[in-house]
Motif scaffolding. Structure first.
Motif, PDB file in Angstrom:
ATOM      1  N   PHE A 104       0.819  -1.215   0.000  1.00  0.00           N
ATOM      2  CA  PHE A 104       0.000   0.000   0.000  1.00  0.00           C
ATOM      3  C   PHE A 104       0.853   1.266   0.000  1.00  0.00           C
ATOM      4  N   TRP A 105       2.153   1.115  -0.156  1.00  0.00           N
ATOM      5  CA  TRP A 105       3.029   2.279  -0.042  1.00  0.00           C
ATOM      6  C   TRP A 105       2.868   3.281  -1.180  1.00  0.00           C
ATOM      7  N   PHE A 106       2.223   2.852  -2.287  1.00  0.00           N
ATOM      8  CA  PHE A 106       2.003   3.811  -3.381  1.00  0.00           C
ATOM      9  C   PHE A 106       1.132   4.969  -2.908  1.00  0.00           C
ATOM     10  N   LEU A 107       0.408   4.755  -1.803  1.00  0.00           N
ATOM     11  CA  LEU A 107      -0.466   5.811  -1.268  1.00  0.00           C
ATOM     12  C   LEU A 107       0.321   6.889  -0.540  1.00  0.00           C
ATOM     13  N   TRP A 108       1.573   6.623  -0.237  1.00  0.00           N
ATOM     14  CA  TRP A 108       2.372   7.551   0.561  1.00  0.00           C
ATOM     15  C   TRP A 108       2.527   8.908  -0.103  1.00  0.00           C
ATOM     16  N   ARG A 109       2.656   8.882  -1.449  1.00  0.00           N
ATOM     17  CA  ARG A 109       2.960  10.121  -2.172  1.00  0.00           C
ATOM     18  C   ARG A 109       1.974  11.214  -1.787  1.00  0.00           C
ATOM     19  N   GLY A 110       0.678  10.881  -1.877  1.00  0.00           N
ATOM     20  CA  GLY A 110      -0.359  11.860  -1.556  1.00  0.00           C
ATOM     21  C   GLY A 110      -0.347  12.243  -0.086  1.00  0.00           C
ATOM     22  N   LEU A 111      -0.096  11.265   0.768  1.00  0.00           N
ATOM     23  CA  LEU A 111      -0.162  11.521   2.213  1.00  0.00           C
ATOM     24  C   LEU A 111       0.919  12.493   2.678  1.00  0.00           C
ATOM     25  N   PHE A 112       2.055  12.532   1.966  1.00  0.00           N
ATOM     26  CA  PHE A 112       3.153  13.404   2.390  1.00  0.00           C
ATOM     27  C   PHE A 112       2.981  14.844   1.941  1.00  0.00           C
ATOM     28  N   GLU A 113       2.104  15.057   0.958  1.00  0.00           N
ATOM     29  CA  GLU A 113       1.948  16.415   0.422  1.00  0.00           C
ATOM     30  C   GLU A 113       1.557  17.402   1.527  1.00  0.00           C
ATOM     31  N   GLY A 114       2.331  18.456   1.652  1.00  0.00           N
ATOM     32  CA  GLY A 114       2.002  19.500   2.623  1.00  0.00           C
ATOM     33  C   GLY A 114       2.337  19.139   4.064  1.00  0.00           C
ATOM     34  N   ALA A 115       3.005  17.992   4.270  1.00  0.00           N
ATOM     35  CA  ALA A 115       3.339  17.611   5.653  1.00  0.00           C
ATOM     36  C   ALA A 115       4.541  18.412   6.135  1.00  0.00           C
ATOM     37  N   LEU A 116       4.445  18.920   7.357  1.00  0.00           N
ATOM     38  CA  LEU A 116       5.538  19.702   7.926  1.00  0.00           C
ATOM     39  C   LEU A 116       6.608  18.786   8.513  1.00  0.00           C
ATOM     40  N   GLY A 117       6.171  17.637   9.001  1.00  0.00           N
ATOM     41  CA  GLY A 117       7.122  16.712   9.597  1.00  0.00           C
ATOM     42  C   GLY A 117       6.497  15.350   9.798  1.00  0.00           C
ATOM     43  N   ALA A 118       7.335  14.419  10.258  1.00  0.00           N
ATOM     44  CA  ALA A 118       6.866  13.035  10.419  1.00  0.00           C
ATOM     45  C   ALA A 118       7.394  12.423  11.706  1.00  0.00           C
ATOM     46  N   VAL A 119       6.644  11.453  12.192  1.00  0.00           N
ATOM     47  CA  VAL A 119       7.106  10.604  13.291  1.00  0.00           C
ATOM     48  C   VAL A 119       7.339   9.220  12.700  1.00  0.00           C
ATOM     49  N   VAL A 120       8.544   8.676  12.887  1.00  0.00           N
ATOM     50  CA  VAL A 120       8.810   7.302  12.465  1.00  0.00           C
ATOM     51  C   VAL A 120       8.688   6.422  13.705  1.00  0.00           C
ATOM     52  N   LEU A 121       7.712   5.527  13.695  1.00  0.00           N
ATOM     53  CA  LEU A 121       7.563   4.593  14.816  1.00  0.00           C
ATOM     54  C   LEU A 121       8.397   3.354  14.514  1.00  0.00           C
ATOM     55  N   VAL A 122       9.084   2.880  15.558  1.00  0.00           N
ATOM     56  CA  VAL A 122      10.007   1.770  15.371  1.00  0.00           C
ATOM     57  C   VAL A 122       9.713   0.673  16.397  1.00  0.00           C
ATOM     58  N   ASP A 123       9.777  -0.568  15.948  1.00  0.00           N
ATOM     59  CA  ASP A 123       9.671  -1.729  16.840  1.00  0.00           C
ATOM     60  C   ASP A 123      11.052  -2.379  16.838  1.00  0.00           C
ATOM     61  N   THR A 124      11.698  -2.433  18.010  1.00  0.00           N
ATOM     62  CA  THR A 124      13.094  -2.914  18.035  1.00  0.00           C
ATOM     63  C   THR A 124      13.210  -4.401  17.688  1.00  0.00           C
ATOM     64  N   ARG A 125      12.087  -5.125  17.700  1.00  0.00           N
ATOM     65  CA  ARG A 125      12.147  -6.536  17.314  1.00  0.00           C
ATOM     66  C   ARG A 125      12.295  -6.673  15.804  1.00  0.00           C
ATOM     67  N   ARG A 126      11.918  -5.596  15.096  1.00  0.00           N
ATOM     68  CA  ARG A 126      11.953  -5.649  13.632  1.00  0.00           C
ATOM     69  C   ARG A 126      12.473  -4.320  13.090  1.00  0.00           C
ATOM     70  N   LEU A 127      13.723  -4.017  13.454  1.00  0.00           N
ATOM     71  CA  LEU A 127      14.302  -2.725  13.070  1.00  0.00           C
ATOM     72  C   LEU A 127      14.384  -2.549  11.557  1.00  0.00           C
ATOM     73  N   GLU A 128      14.613  -3.687  10.872  1.00  0.00           N
ATOM     74  CA  GLU A 128      14.885  -3.605   9.437  1.00  0.00           C
ATOM     75  C   GLU A 128      13.725  -2.994   8.644  1.00  0.00           C
ATOM     76  N   VAL A 129      12.490  -3.107   9.180  1.00  0.00           N
ATOM     77  CA  VAL A 129      11.355  -2.552   8.425  1.00  0.00           C
ATOM     78  C   VAL A 129      11.393  -1.018   8.431  1.00  0.00           C
ATOM     79  N   SER A 130      12.218  -0.449   9.293  1.00  0.00           N
ATOM     80  CA  SER A 130      12.281   1.014   9.392  1.00  0.00           C
ATOM     81  C   SER A 130      13.272   1.621   8.397  1.00  0.00           C
ATOM     82  N   PHE A 131      14.214   0.824   7.890  1.00  0.00           N
ATOM     83  CA  PHE A 131      15.248   1.379   7.020  1.00  0.00           C
ATOM     84  C   PHE A 131      14.657   2.063   5.796  1.00  0.00           C
TER      85      PHE A 131
END
Ligand SMILES: Nc1nc2c(ncn2[C@@H]2O[C@H](COP(=O)(O)OP(=O)(O)OP(=O)(O)O)[C@@H](O)[C@H]2O)c(=O)[nH]1
Ligand SMILES: [Mg+2]
Length: 206
Positions: A104-131
């Motif tokens: 579903f990541w193709f939806l990201w493009r629209g969601l980022f438009e006009g965003a001032l900033g982001a929070v990246v949530l991380v689960d330390t059991r699966r760090l690799e998904v955050s890269f």
């Protein structure tokens, strides 16, 4: 016939109405890999009833989505989460949670438009998904903070170790949180706001 109950249901709840003192609205996106707690964070902190597009996970995801660590998860965000929080009388944040499943990541493009900033949530059991997520933010030039969501059986790494594992510059804030707790989720957003304010001040000065 009893009309009373339907009459009571008409009109917005007082907490849904935007305060008349609000003068600035800011868009913030909540991103992260599959099942890291994005919907939970938006839901815990939002003062309006959050809008979610959760769907039951289906067989289609078997072998595609990495459910390790979140085996009990039965639903997933397919378009976005939406919530609102007033930081003070004037400043209102609109929160947009992204879907975590890669298809579903193709939806990201629209969601980022006009965003001032982001929070990246991380689960330390699966760090690799955050890269990938962090890489995409860096590509787009969206400023972000990292919030490590506290799952009970997650390995307990010092934050500075996580910073180097995620290859984060020293300037990017990294904090611990429990996405289920309103106060904790709010602290994460305050960290982002302070970071954005510092960035703006530094840019003005240079
Ligand atoms: N122990 C613990 N569990 C959490 C926390 N945050 C979320 N969970 C649980 O983790 C699961 C996943 O949370 P979600 O909020 O659906 O995660 P998501 O990132 O929105 O997931 P996708 O939209 O599918 O990518 C749910 O079962 C939550 O109850 C947390 O801080 N601590
Ligand atoms: Mg979700």
């Amino acid at each position: 016939m009893d009309f009373k109950s339907s009459e009571q249901a008409v009109g917005p709840r007082s907490e849904d109405v935007l305060p008349t003192t609000a003068t600035a609205a800011v868009k913030v996106v909540i991103v992260g890999g599959f099942g890291v707690g994005k919907t939970t964070l938006v839901g815990s902190v939002s003062e309006i009833r959050p809008l979610t597009t959760e769907e039951t996970m289906t067989q289609a995801g078997v072998g595609v989505d990495d459910t390790q660590g979140v085996e009990r998860k039965t639903s997933t965000t397919v378009a976005m989460d939406f919530g609102r929080i007033s930081i003070n009388e004037e400043l209102v944040l609109y929160l947009f949670g992204t879907p975590g499943q890669e298809r579903f990541w193709f939806l990201w493009r629209g969601l980022f438009e006009g965003a001032l900033g982001a929070v990246v949530l991380v689960d330390t059991r699966r760090l690799e998904v955050s890269f990938d997520v962090i890489g995409r933010l860096e590509e787009r030039g969206v400023p972000f903070v990292v919030a490590v969501n506290n799952f009970p059986d997650a390995p307990d790494h010092p934050l500075e170790e996580l910073r180097s594992a995620l290859d984060l510059p020293a300037s990017v804030p990294i904090v611990l949180c429990d996405a289920r707790q309103r106060g904790s989720s709010r602290d994460v957003l305050m960290t982002l706001m302070r970071y954005l304010q510092n960035l703006a001040t530094t840019q003005e000065a240079s």
